[in-house]
Design a protein around this motif. Structure first.
Motif, PDB file in Angstrom:
ATOM      1  N   ASN A  94      94.320  -8.614 -84.864  1.00 24.47           N
ATOM      2  CA  ASN A  94      94.495  -8.172 -83.474  1.00 24.47           C
ATOM      3  C   ASN A  94      93.830  -6.830 -83.178  1.00 24.47           C
ATOM      4  OD1 ASN A  94      96.099 -10.451 -82.810  1.00 24.47           O
ATOM      5  ND2 ASN A  94      97.874  -9.453 -83.755  1.00 24.47           N
ATOM      6  N   ARG A  95      92.583  -6.702 -83.586  1.00 27.08           N
ATOM      7  CA  ARG A  95      91.797  -5.516 -83.225  1.00 27.08           C
ATOM      8  C   ARG A  95      90.964  -5.839 -81.975  1.00 27.08           C
ATOM      9  NH1 ARG A  95      94.687  -2.033 -85.094  1.00 27.08           N
ATOM     10  NH2 ARG A  95      96.067  -3.844 -85.171  1.00 27.08           N
ATOM     11  N   THR A  96      90.729  -4.854 -81.153  1.00 28.82           N
ATOM     12  CA  THR A  96      89.864  -5.024 -79.985  1.00 28.82           C
ATOM     13  C   THR A  96      88.779  -3.958 -80.020  1.00 28.82           C
ATOM     14  OG1 THR A  96      91.320  -3.664 -78.614  1.00 28.82           O
ATOM     15  CG2 THR A  96      91.668  -6.051 -78.553  1.00 28.82           C
ATOM     16  N   HIS A  97      87.588  -4.355 -79.597  1.00 34.45           N
ATOM     17  CA  HIS A  97      86.461  -3.426 -79.576  1.00 34.45           C
ATOM     18  C   HIS A  97      85.491  -3.871 -78.498  1.00 34.45           C
ATOM     19  CE1 HIS A  97      83.509  -0.551 -80.934  1.00 34.45           C
ATOM     20  NE2 HIS A  97      82.627  -1.505 -81.232  1.00 34.45           N
ATOM     21  N   ARG A 100      86.237  -7.165 -76.923  1.00 37.38           N
ATOM     22  CA  ARG A 100      86.256  -8.346 -77.781  1.00 37.38           C
ATOM     23  C   ARG A 100      87.470  -8.306 -78.711  1.00 37.38           C
ATOM     24  NH1 ARG A 100      80.964  -7.701 -80.932  1.00 37.38           N
ATOM     25  NH2 ARG A 100      81.569  -5.511 -80.631  1.00 37.38           N
ATOM     26  N   LEU A 101      87.923  -9.486 -79.097  1.00 34.08           N
ATOM     27  CA  LEU A 101      89.058  -9.619 -79.997  1.00 34.08           C
ATOM     28  C   LEU A 101      88.555  -9.957 -81.390  1.00 34.08           C
ATOM     29  CD1 LEU A 101      92.176  -9.758 -80.295  1.00 34.08           C
ATOM     30  CD2 LEU A 101      91.996 -12.208 -79.793  1.00 34.08           C
ATOM     31  N   ALA A 125      84.202  -9.532 -84.990  1.00 34.12           N
ATOM     32  CA  ALA A 125      84.624 -10.329 -83.839  1.00 34.12           C
ATOM     33  C   ALA A 125      84.968 -11.746 -84.276  1.00 34.12           C
ATOM     34  CB  ALA A 125      83.529 -10.346 -82.789  1.00 34.12           C
ATOM     35  N   TRP A 201      85.045   1.006 -85.251  1.00 33.66           N
ATOM     36  CA  TRP A 201      85.953   0.931 -84.107  1.00 33.66           C
ATOM     37  C   TRP A 201      87.051   1.984 -84.177  1.00 33.66           C
ATOM     38  CZ3 TRP A 201      91.161   0.229 -85.027  1.00 33.66           C
ATOM     39  CH2 TRP A 201      91.499  -0.187 -86.330  1.00 33.66           C
TER      40      TRP A 201
END
Length: 253
Positions: A94-97, A100-101, A125, A201
């Motif tokens: 559950n990282r976002t950058h 994008r997930l 991603a 990130w």
């Protein structure tokens, strides 16, 4: 009859004075608490701004270390030479950058001194799919450079941390007792340069000192507003009607 009427009037005035006194006491107590709360919260934010300035200063002055044998200070730039243990990669979920997930691959790394490190390699991603992530890991001896983060308190979890090969938060114990005790230091390296590096990130989670100063000014402004309301309201209460001048509701017979 006049004595009875006078006694009733005096009694009513006495009750009115008690109610008025209680109301004034409640008024002063309520607004005084708000003033003190605003002052205290403003001071707290002011102190947090000073702490953040000190923390950012330490990050800026953090040393650059080559294969350290002692625990690096927070924010230190660390250079390592060794090999990835690709088969033991887990993924921070559950990282976002940049909208994008995805996930962040976490790969143990053994340096030339035999020390075991955990490397957070960057953003991968994946989209919303729950399929097992795949990431290519360089083989052989490589040179890595990144920023060190000491493990510390984490946000509470609502469910298991380790699900398959995904983690909800970084925890060295996820690699098992033998590995967690084998890591050289309690923390991990956020990779910035070197083979196996993906998109960076991670940034230190630090609210800028200026924002804390803004919060402090807001709280002190609220405290000042509460003080003004308290004084104006108390003044109006003090200029209220004299209870002895309040006419009796008793109609003369």
């Amino acid at each position: 009859m006049s004595n009875i009427h006078g006694s009733m009037k005096a009694s009513a005035a006495k009750r009115h004075r008690r109610r008025l006194s209680a109301r004034r006491l409640g008024w002063w107590g309520f607004w005084s608490c708000l003033v003190m709360l605003g002052l205290a919260l403003g001071l707290w934010q002011w102190e947090r701004a000073a702490d953040k300035r000190d923390y950012l200063g330490r990050l800026e002055a953090a040393p650059r270390l080559e294969s350290p044998t002692e625990t690096p200070p927070p924010g230190a730039r660390v250079v390592l030479r060794g090999e990835y243990l690709a088969g033991e990669t887990l993924f921070l979920d559950n990282r976002t950058h940049e909208g994008r997930l995805g996930v962040a691959p976490l790969t143990p790394f053994r340096d030339r001194q035999g020390q075991l490190w955990l490397i957070q390699r960057g953003f991968l991603a994946t989209g919303p799919t729950r399929d097992d992530p795949r990431v290519e890991t360089p083989a052989g001896v490589v040179r890595l450079e990144g920023r060190w983060q000491v493990s510390g308190d984490s946000a509470p979890l609502f469910g298991p941390n380790h699900e398959g090969n995904r983690l909800q938060r970084i925890d060295l114990s996820a690699w098992g007792p033998s590995k967690s005790k084998g890591f050289a230091h309690a923390g991990w390296l956020h990779l910035e340069q070197g083979p196996g590096h993906l998109e960076s990130w991670w940034q230190p989670s630090v609210v800028p000192p200026e924002r804390h100063l803004g919060y402090a000014v807001q709280w002190w402004g609220l405290a000042l507003a509460a003080l003004v309301i308290m004084l104006v309201g108390a003044r109006r209460q003090a200029r209220g009607p004299d209870p002895m001048s309040i006419p009796s509701k008793e109609s003369p017979r």
